[in-house]
Design an enzyme around this catalytic site. Structure first.
Site, short mmCIF file in Angstrom:
data_model
loop_
_atom_site.label_atom_id
_atom_site.label_comp_id
_atom_site.label_asym_id
_atom_site.label_seq_id
_atom_site.Cartn_x
_atom_site.Cartn_y
_atom_site.Cartn_z
N GLY A 1 10.92 12.58 2.27
CA GLY A 1 10.62 11.21 2.78
C GLY A 1 11.70 10.98 3.86
N GLU B 1 6.49 -2.50 -7.13
CA GLU B 1 8.09 -2.92 -7.49
C GLU B 1 8.76 -3.33 -6.34
OE1 GLU B 1 9.61 0.65 -9.14
OE2 GLU B 1 9.97 1.48 -7.12
N GLY C 1 6.61 1.87 -5.35
CA GLY C 1 6.34 1.54 -3.88
C GLY C 1 7.74 0.93 -3.17
N ARG D 1 5.15 9.77 -11.11
CA ARG D 1 5.74 10.93 -10.14
C ARG D 1 5.29 12.26 -10.84
NH1 ARG D 1 9.38 9.95 -6.17
NH2 ARG D 1 10.84 8.28 -6.61
N THR E 1 6.21 12.48 -0.20
CA THR E 1 6.79 11.27 -1.27
C THR E 1 5.61 10.70 -1.61
OG1 THR E 1 7.57 9.15 -0.85
CG2 THR E 1 6.92 10.04 1.13
N LYS F 1 -14.35 -14.91 -17.00
CA LYS F 1 -13.40 -13.91 -17.30
C LYS F 1 -12.45 -13.85 -18.09
CE LYS F 1 -12.74 -11.27 -12.67
NZ LYS F 1 -13.13 -10.04 -13.39
N ARG G 1 20.04 13.80 -4.31
CA ARG G 1 20.55 12.86 -3.29
C ARG G 1 22.11 13.48 -2.60
NH1 ARG G 1 15.82 9.61 -3.06
NH2 ARG G 1 15.41 9.25 -5.21
N GLY H 1 -9.81 -1.55 -10.20
CA GLY H 1 -10.56 -2.94 -10.36
C GLY H 1 -9.68 -4.17 -10.84
N ALA I 1 2.95 27.52 -0.06
CA ALA I 1 2.54 27.81 1.51
C ALA I 1 3.63 28.20 2.53
CB ALA I 1 1.59 26.78 1.65
#
Ligand code: ADP
Length: 321
Positions: free
Chosen positions: A102, A223, A171, A255, A126, A214, A72, A186, A22
């Site tokens: 990010g 994580e 995360g 990812r 990210t 259950k 990096r 769920g 874009a």
């Protein structure tokens, strides 16, 4: 403005390619030259680039990762490294830089723009969604869908064997992915860094669930800082509750793959609007989507302020599970 450069940096995210496409096509339509800088800030320091044409970005909207590559780059954290990049951009005749990444990428853009007179705009890409100033980041929706899909599959075997499964999702320091994957899949329990709770409390709730009939349970764990955190949690759960468990660490699977429609659309929208932003004289800003509207906000705020997860969702999950 005659020419711009675009780069992708930090962790790759599905939808970055839609965004590069874009940026490129919008800029070309507006009569600008476009340079794709390779491997993030390394490409600026070591002069790795290619000029992008319409066809250079053909057939990439559906591809995960980033055709420009990412890396990096520690040199960019020094004023000397950034000065090399500025010199190179001046040589190319670039008068606007777009960085997709990010919060680390935005720090890099911010310090660069403090030291050099080249306008910059950041686009949030990210999977973590932990960027202040936008409701969604490019890649987050795909990561959520991959997580939910994985839980659906795990649920089949969890049910058949009446087992406890601990599913670890990505995360960094934030529970956006875990919370929304947990709700969408769920999950019986969701453990995120934002909520302090003891494993005894979690074990107790699982016990109560078992009493009500259950037979299997899925716990989603963010994580956080440390990959493999779920092993520590699962071991403790076993000691407390005696329940047998299995662990699944989704890791980099989250990812990869083709971006969802939502990520392609977000990447396309933010990419095109970022070019308009540069043409309208914006600089040192991040472009985001807030309440479905394009919003430019300070680059500095994007990492200095913290976007909060919706803790109400966590409460709601206790009713749902
Ligand atoms: P993300 O953009 O996904 O958060 P990183 O944190 O790895 O990923 O940052 C990407 C790159 O941004 C780094 O490799 C580095 O080149 C640059 N960067 C990160 N932090 C800084 C900083 N404090 N100053 C300058 N550049 C930075």
């Amino acid at each position: 403005m005659k020419s711009i450069a675009v780069l992708t940096s930090g962790g790759d995210a599905p939808g970055m390619n839609a965004c590069v496409r874009a940026v490129t096509r919008t800029a070309l339509v507006k009569g600008l030259k476009v340079f794709g800088i390779e491997r993030g800030y390394s490409g600026l320091v070591y002069k790795e680039y290619r000029e992008l044409q319409r066809q250079s970005v053909s057939n990439i909207i559906q591809r995960g990762g980033t055709i420009l590559k990412s890396s990096r780059c520690d040199e960019w954290k020094t004023p000397q490294g950034r000065a090399k990049g500025a010199k190179f951009l001046k040589e190319l005749g670039v008068d606007g830089l777009i960085g997709i990444g990010g919060d680390g990428t935005f720090r890099g853009l911010y310090f660069f723009s403090q030291e050099h007179d080249i306008p910059v705009i950041g686009i949030p890409g990210t999977i973590d969604n932990d960027i202040y100033g936008t409701d969604f980041t490019i890649g987050y929706d795909t990561a959520l869908n991959i997580g939910v899909d994985a839980i659906d599959k795990i649920r089949d075997t969890a049910d058949s064997h009446e087992r406890l499964f601990v599913v670890e999702v990505m995360g960094r320091n934030s529970g956006f992915i875990a919370l929304n994957v947990g709700i969408g899949g769920g999950a019986e329990e969701i453990i995120i860094p934002e909520k302090e709770e003891t494993l005894e409390e979690v074990a107790e709730r699982l016990f109560q669930g078992r009493k009500k009939g259950k037979s299997s349970s899925i716990i989603v764990v963010a994580e956080g800082d440390e990959e493999g955190k779920s092993f520590t949690i699962a071991n403790k759960m076993k000691r407390i509750s005696g329940m047998d468990y299995r662990i699944v660490v989704l890791g980099h699977i989250q990812r990869g793959g083709s971006p969802t429609a939502a990520d392609r659309n977000l990447g396309s929208l933010l990419g095109a609007e970022a070019v308009f932003g540069l043409l309208n004289g914006k600089s040192n800003v991040m472009i985001g989507l807030v309440n479905n509207q394009i919003k430019f906000s300070s680059l500095e705020e994007s990492w200095k302020k913290r976007k909060k997860v919706d803790m109400n969702l966590l409460k709601i999950n206790q009713f749902l599970s």
